[in-house]
Design a protein around this motif. Structure first.
Motif, PDB file in Angstrom:
ATOM      1  N   UNK A 105       4.840 -25.533  12.844  1.00  0.00           N
ATOM      2  CA  UNK A 105       4.240 -25.700  14.174  1.00  0.00           C
ATOM      3  C   UNK A 105       5.274 -26.188  15.189  1.00  0.00           C
ATOM      4  N   UNK A 106       6.125 -27.113  14.776  1.00  0.00           N
ATOM      5  CA  UNK A 106       7.161 -27.634  15.676  1.00  0.00           C
ATOM      6  C   UNK A 106       8.106 -26.510  16.105  1.00  0.00           C
ATOM      7  N   UNK A 107       8.547 -25.708  15.151  1.00  0.00           N
ATOM      8  CA  UNK A 107       9.485 -24.625  15.468  1.00  0.00           C
ATOM      9  C   UNK A 107       8.788 -23.569  16.322  1.00  0.00           C
ATOM     10  N   UNK A 108       7.559 -23.230  15.956  1.00  0.00           N
ATOM     11  CA  UNK A 108       6.801 -22.207  16.672  1.00  0.00           C
ATOM     12  C   UNK A 108       6.602 -22.581  18.145  1.00  0.00           C
ATOM     13  N   UNK A 109       6.393 -23.865  18.406  1.00  0.00           N
ATOM     14  CA  UNK A 109       6.149 -24.328  19.770  1.00  0.00           C
ATOM     15  C   UNK A 109       7.440 -24.717  20.500  1.00  0.00           C
ATOM     16  N   UNK A 110       8.582 -24.400  19.918  1.00  0.00           N
ATOM     17  CA  UNK A 110       9.854 -24.651  20.581  1.00  0.00           C
ATOM     18  C   UNK A 110      10.142 -26.128  20.792  1.00  0.00           C
ATOM     19  N   UNK A 111       9.989 -26.914  19.746  1.00  0.00           N
ATOM     20  CA  UNK A 111      10.180 -28.359  19.837  1.00  0.00           C
ATOM     21  C   UNK A 111      11.556 -28.706  20.400  1.00  0.00           C
ATOM     22  N   UNK A 112      11.567 -29.695  21.267  1.00  0.00           N
ATOM     23  CA  UNK A 112      12.793 -30.191  21.871  1.00  0.00           C
ATOM     24  C   UNK A 112      13.211 -31.458  21.139  1.00  0.00           C
TER      25      UNK A 112
ATOM     26  N   UNK B 295      20.449 -40.643  15.961  1.00  0.00           N
ATOM     27  CA  UNK B 295      19.424 -41.223  16.830  1.00  0.00           C
ATOM     28  C   UNK B 295      20.024 -41.686  18.159  1.00  0.00           C
ATOM     29  N   UNK B 296      21.181 -42.337  18.112  1.00  0.00           N
ATOM     30  CA  UNK B 296      21.832 -42.804  19.340  1.00  0.00           C
ATOM     31  C   UNK B 296      22.252 -41.645  20.240  1.00  0.00           C
ATOM     32  N   UNK B 297      22.800 -40.599  19.650  1.00  0.00           N
ATOM     33  CA  UNK B 297      23.234 -39.443  20.442  1.00  0.00           C
ATOM     34  C   UNK B 297      22.029 -38.796  21.126  1.00  0.00           C
ATOM     35  N   UNK B 298      20.917 -38.647  20.398  1.00  0.00           N
ATOM     36  CA  UNK B 298      19.708 -38.044  20.975  1.00  0.00           C
ATOM     37  C   UNK B 298      19.140 -38.943  22.074  1.00  0.00           C
ATOM     38  N   UNK B 299      19.113 -40.256  21.846  1.00  0.00           N
ATOM     39  CA  UNK B 299      18.610 -41.190  22.859  1.00  0.00           C
ATOM     40  C   UNK B 299      19.459 -41.133  24.129  1.00  0.00           C
ATOM     41  N   UNK B 300      20.783 -41.101  23.983  1.00  0.00           N
ATOM     42  CA  UNK B 300      21.678 -41.011  25.145  1.00  0.00           C
ATOM     43  C   UNK B 300      21.428 -39.707  25.903  1.00  0.00           C
ATOM     44  N   UNK B 301      21.235 -38.626  25.169  1.00  0.00           N
ATOM     45  CA  UNK B 301      20.950 -37.330  25.796  1.00  0.00           C
ATOM     46  C   UNK B 301      19.659 -37.419  26.616  1.00  0.00           C
ATOM     47  N   UNK B 302      18.616 -37.998  26.036  1.00  0.00           N
ATOM     48  CA  UNK B 302      17.339 -38.124  26.741  1.00  0.00           C
ATOM     49  C   UNK B 302      17.478 -39.017  27.970  1.00  0.00           C
ATOM     50  N   UNK B 303      18.264 -40.074  27.833  1.00  0.00           N
ATOM     51  CA  UNK B 303      18.496 -40.986  28.957  1.00  0.00           C
ATOM     52  C   UNK B 303      19.181 -40.241  30.108  1.00  0.00           C
ATOM     53  N   UNK B 304      20.198 -39.455  29.794  1.00  0.00           N
ATOM     54  CA  UNK B 304      20.894 -38.672  30.822  1.00  0.00           C
ATOM     55  C   UNK B 304      19.950 -37.661  31.466  1.00  0.00           C
ATOM     56  N   UNK B 305      19.105 -37.037  30.662  1.00  0.00           N
ATOM     57  CA  UNK B 305      18.155 -36.053  31.185  1.00  0.00           C
ATOM     58  C   UNK B 305      17.162 -36.722  32.139  1.00  0.00           C
ATOM     59  N   UNK B 306      16.707 -37.925  31.798  1.00  0.00           N
ATOM     60  CA  UNK B 306      15.782 -38.662  32.682  1.00  0.00           C
ATOM     61  C   UNK B 306      16.478 -39.005  33.995  1.00  0.00           C
ATOM     62  N   UNK B 307      17.735 -39.433  33.946  1.00  0.00           N
ATOM     63  CA  UNK B 307      18.477 -39.782  35.149  1.00  0.00           C
ATOM     64  C   UNK B 307      18.677 -38.565  36.047  1.00  0.00           C
TER      65      UNK B 307
END
Length: 125
Positions: A73-80, A106-118
Motif C-alpha cells: 500500500x505504501x509503494x502503491x500510494x507513492x509514499x514519501x 533518521x537524522x538525514x531524513x529529518x534534516x531533509x524534511x526540515x529543509x523542505x518545511x523551510x
C-alpha cells in the motif's frame, strides 16, 4: 507476489533516494522482511547500487520488517520520506540492527524534511 516484491522494494528505495539524495552514497546491506499470511519473505538490499535479491541477508547491518500488505500500500500510494518516517514512529515498520546506521538515516531524513518545511515557509518574491 514474490517475483514482484524485489521490484517494489527497488522502486521504494529509488524513490526515497531521489527525494533524499544525501542517502545515495550510503554503503549498506539491508535485510527486508515482509510478513504475510503465515509466511515471511526475506530480501537483501545492497546499497548504494540498489540491488534487491531474495536472500536471508545474514550480513545485513540493518533489518527492516513490516507487513507485506502495508508495504504494498505504501509503494502503491507513492509514499514519501515523511510517510516512511511516520510508519516507523507508529510501529507499522520496524528497523533493527546497528544503531549508528539507523540514527544516521533518521537524522538525514529529518534534516531533509526540515529543509523542505523551510522552503515552503519562505515567502515568494
Amino acid at each position: 507476489m514474490s517475483s514482484e516484491a524485489p521490484k517494489l522494494i527497488e522502486a521504494a528505495v529509488r524513490s526515497l533516494l531521489e527525494e533524499v539524495p544525501a542517502l545515495k552514497p550510503l554503503k549498506l546491506v539491508v535485510g527486508v522482511d515482509l510478513h504475510g499470511r503465515g509466511d515471511t519473505q526475506q530480501f537483501r538490499l545492497d546499497m548504494p547500487e540498489v540491488k534487491v535479491t531474495k536472500d536471508l541477508a545474514t550480513d545485513a547491518r540493518v533489518r527492516v520488517e513490516m507487513r507485506r500488505d502495508f508495504f504494498n500500500a505504501m509503494v502503491e500510494h507513492g509514499a514519501r520520506a515523511s510517510d516512511w518516517r511516520m510508519a516507523f514512529l507508529e510501529g507499522r515498520a520496524k528497523a533493527t540492527g546497528v544503531q549508528q546506521y539507523i540514527k544516521l538515516i533518521a537524522q538525514v531524513v529529518e534534516k531533509h524534511e526540515e529543509r523542505a518545511r523551510l522552503k515552503r515557509a519562505r515567502p515568494q518574491g
